[in-house]
Design a protein around this motif. Structure first.
Motif, PDB file in Angstrom:
ATOM      1  N   THR A  61       0.844  -1.191   0.000  1.00  0.00           N
ATOM      2  CA  THR A  61       0.000   0.000   0.000  1.00  0.00           C
ATOM      3  C   THR A  61       0.877   1.238   0.000  1.00  0.00           C
ATOM      4  N   THR A  62       0.512   2.207  -0.810  1.00  0.00           N
ATOM      5  CA  THR A  62       1.156   3.526  -0.784  1.00  0.00           C
ATOM      6  C   THR A  62       0.272   4.467   0.013  1.00  0.00           C
ATOM      7  N   PRO A  63       0.816   5.143   1.029  1.00  0.00           N
ATOM      8  CA  PRO A  63      -0.024   5.967   1.905  1.00  0.00           C
ATOM      9  C   PRO A  63      -0.374   7.337   1.310  1.00  0.00           C
ATOM     10  N   ASN A  64      -1.228   8.022   2.041  1.00  0.00           N
ATOM     11  CA  ASN A  64      -1.611   9.422   1.870  1.00  0.00           C
ATOM     12  C   ASN A  64      -2.790   9.594   0.911  1.00  0.00           C
ATOM     13  N   GLN A  65      -3.845  10.191   1.474  1.00  0.00           N
ATOM     14  CA  GLN A  65      -5.081  10.407   0.722  1.00  0.00           C
ATOM     15  C   GLN A  65      -5.019  11.645  -0.168  1.00  0.00           C
ATOM     16  N   ASP A  66      -4.293  12.660   0.274  1.00  0.00           N
ATOM     17  CA  ASP A  66      -4.374  13.966  -0.383  1.00  0.00           C
ATOM     18  C   ASP A  66      -3.120  14.281  -1.183  1.00  0.00           C
ATOM     19  N   GLY A  67      -3.293  15.114  -2.195  1.00  0.00           N
ATOM     20  CA  GLY A  67      -2.159  15.551  -2.984  1.00  0.00           C
ATOM     21  C   GLY A  67      -2.607  16.506  -4.066  1.00  0.00           C
ATOM     22  N   ALA A  68      -1.637  16.973  -4.824  1.00  0.00           N
ATOM     23  CA  ALA A  68      -1.925  17.851  -5.953  1.00  0.00           C
ATOM     24  C   ALA A  68      -0.890  17.597  -7.026  1.00  0.00           C
ATOM     25  N   GLY A  69      -1.312  17.731  -8.266  1.00  0.00           N
ATOM     26  CA  GLY A  69      -0.395  17.477  -9.368  1.00  0.00           C
ATOM     27  C   GLY A  69      -1.045  17.744 -10.699  1.00  0.00           C
ATOM     28  N   ILE A  70      -0.594  17.011 -11.694  1.00  0.00           N
ATOM     29  CA  ILE A  70      -1.020  17.243 -13.080  1.00  0.00           C
ATOM     30  C   ILE A  70      -1.504  15.930 -13.679  1.00  0.00           C
ATOM     31  N   VAL A  71      -2.655  15.973 -14.343  1.00  0.00           N
ATOM     32  CA  VAL A  71      -3.170  14.784 -15.011  1.00  0.00           C
ATOM     33  C   VAL A  71      -2.186  14.362 -16.093  1.00  0.00           C
ATOM     34  N   ASP A  72      -1.777  13.109 -16.019  1.00  0.00           N
ATOM     35  CA  ASP A  72      -0.751  12.582 -16.914  1.00  0.00           C
ATOM     36  C   ASP A  72      -1.341  11.638 -17.966  1.00  0.00           C
ATOM     37  N   ALA A  73      -2.476  11.012 -17.638  1.00  0.00           N
ATOM     38  CA  ALA A  73      -3.150  10.102 -18.564  1.00  0.00           C
ATOM     39  C   ALA A  73      -4.586   9.932 -18.089  1.00  0.00           C
ATOM     40  N   VAL A  74      -5.476   9.640 -19.020  1.00  0.00           N
ATOM     41  CA  VAL A  74      -6.878   9.397 -18.661  1.00  0.00           C
ATOM     42  C   VAL A  74      -7.310   8.053 -19.248  1.00  0.00           C
ATOM     43  N   GLY A  75      -8.120   7.341 -18.478  1.00  0.00           N
ATOM     44  CA  GLY A  75      -8.619   6.058 -18.927  1.00  0.00           C
ATOM     45  C   GLY A  75      -9.881   6.199 -19.759  1.00  0.00           C
ATOM     46  N   PRO A  76     -10.350   5.108 -20.333  1.00  0.00           N
ATOM     47  CA  PRO A  76     -11.572   5.131 -21.134  1.00  0.00           C
ATOM     48  C   PRO A  76     -12.762   5.634 -20.323  1.00  0.00           C
ATOM     49  N   GLY A  77     -13.589   6.451 -20.965  1.00  0.00           N
ATOM     50  CA  GLY A  77     -14.814   6.908 -20.326  1.00  0.00           C
ATOM     51  C   GLY A  77     -14.671   8.126 -19.454  1.00  0.00           C
ATOM     52  N   VAL A  78     -13.475   8.648 -19.300  1.00  0.00           N
ATOM     53  CA  VAL A  78     -13.278   9.833 -18.452  1.00  0.00           C
ATOM     54  C   VAL A  78     -13.655  11.085 -19.226  1.00  0.00           C
ATOM     55  N   THR A  79     -14.507  11.894 -18.639  1.00  0.00           N
ATOM     56  CA  THR A  79     -14.857  13.190 -19.209  1.00  0.00           C
ATOM     57  C   THR A  79     -14.571  14.261 -18.169  1.00  0.00           C
ATOM     58  N   GLY A  80     -14.291  15.458 -18.642  1.00  0.00           N
ATOM     59  CA  GLY A  80     -14.068  16.571 -17.728  1.00  0.00           C
ATOM     60  C   GLY A  80     -12.620  16.785 -17.342  1.00  0.00           C
ATOM     61  N   PHE A  81     -11.753  15.840 -17.670  1.00  0.00           N
ATOM     62  CA  PHE A  81     -10.328  15.986 -17.388  1.00  0.00           C
ATOM     63  C   PHE A  81      -9.526  15.596 -18.616  1.00  0.00           C
TER      64      PHE A  81
END
Length: 348
Positions: A61-81
């Protein structure tokens, strides 16, 4: 990619830095290149679990719920990003092995929200758990709004317990943005300074004098909303200052797991006692919080840093264990982990 992982519950020493393949987003998911990861009490509590050495739901498991960054890739069906969008994350590691203490993380699209231009990644990584929790606490009152916006809390008095904490800080800022008069309680002068810098109109030291009388002098008709970090030791004070049909929203069990409620006194006031845990708030409340918090960001209402009442404590990714220990040790301020590699061209 560099990733912090752990394979069993325990102290911060179970966290280790590893090289892992960059994950691919599936349907409805986005991949975020993490710039800054935020650490909250929920992160070390999840790492601790119910005792040392317990197995996890995932092999690693990788910890930490929160963060900020840049969208690097989007999967099928994703809209709005789209690739290149700046975002802040919420609940990255909830029921998933992929938290934000790594260079890339994959999470459902509904767990990211836009980070407006001009808003730093530090601010984005400081949202998530604190801001969503604060939003929920401010929108559960019987007579109050279900959404926050400028004017939504006009004429209301909000009492924020522990205004120098991360949730308290967000609650002060969101309540003030929405038009409330904000009172906060603190334990001493340094925390009073931070709460004032966050925007609280009135600060009361609960360790001195008669805090109930002081609050009543500020709000003679009573408090409309209480955002409560320590329900067990503070409920008597809260009950002494609320007005009829007020809400007392408890989001932590600091100070004890059990609380005694004066049934008759609360019945007379029609008090609403609301318990809050972000993970069971429901999709509608989470979506509303993300939208309203993002709107507040556009208005510049949620700054962080010493001058805004929330000092930032920074650690490199390799020192995530030390970052967890700082939060576990009740460090004052927001603990952030710088994830982006030097030379990446990304500034926090």
């Amino acid at each position: 990619m560099k990733s912090i992982v752990y394979s069993e519950t325990g102290p911060a020493s179970v966290l280790r830095l590893e090289e892992r393949p960059v994950p691919e987003p599936g349907a409805g998911e986005v991949r975020v290149r993490v710039v800054v990861s935020g650490v909250n009490p929920t992160d070390w509590k999840s790492r601790r679990g119910g005792g040392d050495g317990q197995p996890l739901a995932f092999a690693e498991t990788t910890p930490n719920q929160d963060g900020a960054g840049i969208v690097d890739a989007v999967g099928p069906g994703v809209t709005g990003f789209a690739v290149g969008d700046r975002v802040w994350t919420c609940m990255a590691a909830q029921d998933r092995p992929t938290g934000t203490a790594q260079e890339f993380t994959v999470l459902p699209a509904e767990r990211v929200a836009p980070l407006p231009e001009g808003v730093s990644f530090d601010v984005g990584a400081s949202l998530g758990v604190p801001a969503v929790t604060a939003h929920r606490a401010l929108t559960v009152a019987e007579d109050g709004p279900r959404r926050l916006a400028p004017g939504a809390l006009d004429g209301r008095v909000v009492l924020v317990s522990g205004g120098a904490g991360a949730v308290g800080h967000a609650a002060i800022q969101l309540a003030r943005w929405a038009g409330a008069t904000v009172i906060t309680t603190v334990s001493g002068p340094e925390k009073a300074r931070l709460a004032t810098a966050a925007g609280a109109h009135h600060v009361v030291n609960y360790r001195e004098g008669d805090p109930a009388a002081e609050i009543r002098a500020i709000a003679p008709d009573g408090v409309d909303l209480v955002v409560e970090v320590a329900l067990a030791p503070n409920l008597e004070l809260d009950q002494a200052v609320v007005r009829p049909r007020a809400s007392i929203a408890g989001y932590a069990n600091n100070g004890g797991d059990d609380v005694r409620v004066d049934i008759r006194a609360n019945m007379v006031l029609n008090t609403r006692l609301q318990f809050i845990l972000m993970y069971t708030m429901g999709a509608q409340a989470l979506a509303a919080a993300a939208e309203d918090v993002t709107a507040a960001l556009r208005d510049g209402a949620l700054p962080v840093g010493e001058e805004h009442g929330l000092p930032l404590l920074r650690f490199p990714l390799a020192q995530t264990a030390a970052a967890h220990e700082a939060v576990e040790g009740d460090a004052v301020g927001k603990v952030l982990i710088d994830v982006a590699s030097q030379g990446s061209g990304v500034s926090a």
